[in-house]
Design a protein around this motif. Sequence first.
Motif, mmCIF file in Angstrom:
data_model
loop_
_atom_site.group_PDB
_atom_site.id
_atom_site.type_symbol
_atom_site.label_atom_id
_atom_site.label_comp_id
_atom_site.label_asym_id
_atom_site.label_seq_id
_atom_site.Cartn_x
_atom_site.Cartn_y
_atom_site.Cartn_z
ATOM 1 N N ILE A 1 28.532 43.653 26.508
ATOM 2 C CA ILE A 1 28.988 42.790 25.414
ATOM 3 C C ILE A 1 27.829 42.472 24.471
ATOM 4 C CG2 ILE A 1 28.724 40.528 26.545
ATOM 5 C CD1 ILE A 1 31.576 41.620 24.177
ATOM 6 N N ARG A 2 26.609 42.399 24.980
ATOM 7 C CA ARG A 2 25.452 42.207 24.085
ATOM 8 C C ARG A 2 25.334 43.398 23.131
ATOM 9 N NH1 ARG A 2 22.868 40.676 29.113
ATOM 10 N NH2 ARG A 2 22.967 38.420 29.285
ATOM 11 N N ASN A 3 25.552 44.615 23.639
ATOM 12 C CA ASN A 3 25.521 45.806 22.790
ATOM 13 C C ASN A 3 26.637 45.775 21.756
ATOM 14 O OD1 ASN A 3 23.261 46.952 23.984
ATOM 15 N ND2 ASN A 3 24.465 48.028 25.513
ATOM 16 N N VAL A 4 27.816 45.316 22.165
ATOM 17 C CA VAL A 4 28.938 45.199 21.228
ATOM 18 C C VAL A 4 28.586 44.196 20.138
ATOM 19 C CG1 VAL A 4 31.339 44.411 20.966
ATOM 20 C CG2 VAL A 4 30.697 45.870 22.907
ATOM 21 N N ARG A 5 28.015 43.061 20.506
ATOM 22 C CA ARG A 5 27.681 42.021 19.528
ATOM 23 C C ARG A 5 26.601 42.491 18.548
ATOM 24 N NH1 ARG A 5 32.202 40.467 19.927
ATOM 25 N NH2 ARG A 5 32.846 38.917 21.420
ATOM 26 N N ASN A 6 25.840 43.512 18.915
ATOM 27 C CA ASN A 6 24.820 44.064 18.024
ATOM 28 C C ASN A 6 25.368 45.102 17.050
ATOM 29 O OD1 ASN A 6 22.617 42.526 18.907
ATOM 30 N ND2 ASN A 6 22.261 43.894 20.625
ATOM 31 N N LEU A 7 26.644 45.467 17.199
ATOM 32 C CA LEU A 7 27.261 46.397 16.254
ATOM 33 C C LEU A 7 27.390 45.717 14.893
ATOM 34 C CD1 LEU A 7 30.170 47.858 18.437
ATOM 35 C CD2 LEU A 7 28.014 48.988 17.838
ATOM 36 N N GLU A 8 27.301 46.517 13.842
ATOM 37 C CA GLU A 8 27.404 45.945 12.496
ATOM 38 C C GLU A 8 28.861 45.690 12.113
ATOM 39 O OE1 GLU A 8 25.219 47.912 9.472
ATOM 40 O OE2 GLU A 8 23.444 48.130 10.733
ATOM 41 N N GLY A 9 29.056 44.746 11.246
ATOM 42 C CA GLY A 9 30.375 44.471 10.686
ATOM 43 C C GLY A 9 31.338 43.809 11.653
ATOM 44 N N GLU A 10 32.630 43.996 11.376
ATOM 45 C CA GLU A 10 33.693 43.342 12.134
ATOM 46 C C GLU A 10 33.690 43.711 13.610
ATOM 47 O OE1 GLU A 10 37.497 44.102 10.420
ATOM 48 O OE2 GLU A 10 36.971 43.216 8.487
ATOM 49 N N MET A 11 33.340 44.953 13.942
ATOM 50 C CA MET A 11 33.395 45.387 15.338
ATOM 51 C C MET A 11 32.398 44.623 16.212
ATOM 52 S SD MET A 11 35.917 47.405 15.879
ATOM 53 C CE MET A 11 36.774 46.215 14.886
ATOM 54 N N GLY A 12 31.339 44.110 15.608
ATOM 55 C CA GLY A 12 30.398 43.290 16.366
ATOM 56 C C GLY A 12 30.955 41.912 16.693
ATOM 57 N N GLN A 13 32.048 41.550 16.025
ATOM 58 C CA GLN A 13 32.674 40.233 16.222
ATOM 59 C C GLN A 13 34.016 40.304 16.931
ATOM 60 O OE1 GLN A 13 30.826 37.581 15.520
ATOM 61 N NE2 GLN A 13 29.300 39.105 14.924
ATOM 62 N N ILE A 14 34.353 41.469 17.473
ATOM 63 C CA ILE A 14 35.651 41.656 18.125
ATOM 64 C C ILE A 14 35.857 40.612 19.232
ATOM 65 C CG2 ILE A 14 34.699 43.368 19.721
ATOM 66 C CD1 ILE A 14 37.383 44.783 19.714
ATOM 67 N N PRO A 15 37.038 39.962 19.274
ATOM 68 C CA PRO A 15 37.316 39.038 20.372
ATOM 69 C C PRO A 15 37.237 39.808 21.700
ATOM 70 C CG PRO A 15 38.971 38.828 18.646
ATOM 71 C CD PRO A 15 38.150 40.040 18.318
ATOM 72 N N ALA A 16 36.574 39.206 22.685
ATOM 73 C CA ALA A 16 36.346 39.905 23.950
ATOM 74 C C ALA A 16 36.615 38.999 25.144
ATOM 75 C CB ALA A 16 34.908 40.420 24.006
ATOM 76 N N ILE A 17 37.347 39.550 26.099
ATOM 77 C CA ILE A 17 37.684 38.832 27.336
ATOM 78 C C ILE A 17 36.939 39.485 28.488
ATOM 79 C CG2 ILE A 17 39.526 38.214 28.963
ATOM 80 C CD1 ILE A 17 41.468 38.406 26.560
ATOM 81 N N ALA A 18 36.223 38.677 29.245
ATOM 82 C CA ALA A 18 35.572 39.157 30.465
ATOM 83 C C ALA A 18 36.566 39.019 31.605
ATOM 84 C CB ALA A 18 34.326 38.339 30.769
ATOM 85 N N LEU A 19 36.797 40.108 32.337
ATOM 86 C CA LEU A 19 37.616 40.072 33.550
ATOM 87 C C LEU A 19 36.659 40.125 34.723
ATOM 88 C CD1 LEU A 19 40.683 42.469 33.231
ATOM 89 C CD2 LEU A 19 40.659 39.988 33.257
ATOM 90 N N THR A 20 36.765 39.181 35.624
ATOM 91 C CA THR A 20 35.819 39.162 36.730
ATOM 92 C C THR A 20 36.434 38.608 38.006
ATOM 93 O OG1 THR A 20 33.645 38.375 37.438
ATOM 94 C CG2 THR A 20 34.921 36.890 36.042
ATOM 95 N N ALA A 21 35.936 39.100 39.118
ATOM 96 C CA ALA A 21 36.323 38.555 40.418
ATOM 97 C C ALA A 21 35.337 37.462 40.828
ATOM 98 C CB ALA A 21 36.352 39.663 41.463
ATOM 99 N N LEU A 22 34.282 37.283 40.028
ATOM 100 C CA LEU A 22 33.291 36.241 40.297
ATOM 101 C C LEU A 22 33.871 34.904 39.859
ATOM 102 C CD1 LEU A 22 30.268 38.170 38.747
ATOM 103 C CD2 LEU A 22 30.875 38.039 41.168
ATOM 104 N N VAL A 23 34.085 34.018 40.805
ATOM 105 C CA VAL A 23 34.777 32.766 40.481
ATOM 106 C C VAL A 23 33.833 31.591 40.273
ATOM 107 C CG1 VAL A 23 36.950 33.410 41.583
ATOM 108 C CG2 VAL A 23 35.193 32.263 42.924
ATOM 109 N N LYS A 24 32.550 31.785 40.499
ATOM 110 C CA LYS A 24 31.608 30.684 40.305
ATOM 111 C C LYS A 24 31.471 30.360 38.830
ATOM 112 C CE LYS A 24 28.974 31.493 44.454
ATOM 113 N NZ LYS A 24 27.687 31.687 45.063
ATOM 114 N N GLN A 25 31.309 29.076 38.536
ATOM 115 C CA GLN A 25 31.195 28.623 37.147
ATOM 116 C C GLN A 25 30.007 29.283 36.451
ATOM 117 O OE1 GLN A 25 33.361 26.907 35.293
ATOM 118 N NE2 GLN A 25 31.994 27.262 33.571
ATOM 119 N N GLU A 26 28.931 29.575 37.210
ATOM 120 C CA GLU A 26 27.757 30.204 36.595
ATOM 121 C C GLU A 26 28.128 31.561 35.991
ATOM 122 O OE1 GLU A 26 26.766 29.776 40.585
ATOM 123 O OE2 GLU A 26 27.631 27.966 39.733
#
Length: 130
Positions: free
Chosen positions: A72-97
């Motif tokens: 996602i850091r690489n995605v956020r470094n993309l230029e223009g609108e694609m760097g701002q694409i809404p993104a959902i993290a799917l994870t089995a890690l349930v800790k708040q951290e």
Amino acid sequence: MKTLQVLDGLRVLLVDDDADSLELVRFILEQYHAQVSSTASTCEALQVIRLWKPDILISDIAMPDEDGYSFIRNVRNLEGEMGQIPAIALTALVKQEAVTVALEAGFSTCVVKPFDPDELVKVISNLLPQ
């Protein structure tokens, strides 16, 4: 149903190294008439983002070659609108951290596996511009 209309034609990119997870999320979203592209590789996902220009990104966190945080850091470094694409993290890690790190890395929100399909669709629709 409003949610069905919101996802109608929506372009969703799924990124997960687990084929079963990709298939499940694809099945759910296609039931709501979303257009879905999926990949098990973050490198391929960056190419898909540039060429296909999805409306939303859903990515696993724990992947072998590159984790979702780095991706996602690489995605956020993309230029223009694609760097701002809404993104959902799917994870089995349930800790708040894990959720905090995902948000700090650049994800818009986080959904914990296993998830309720209706909840995932609601999260997606809430991230889209009205």
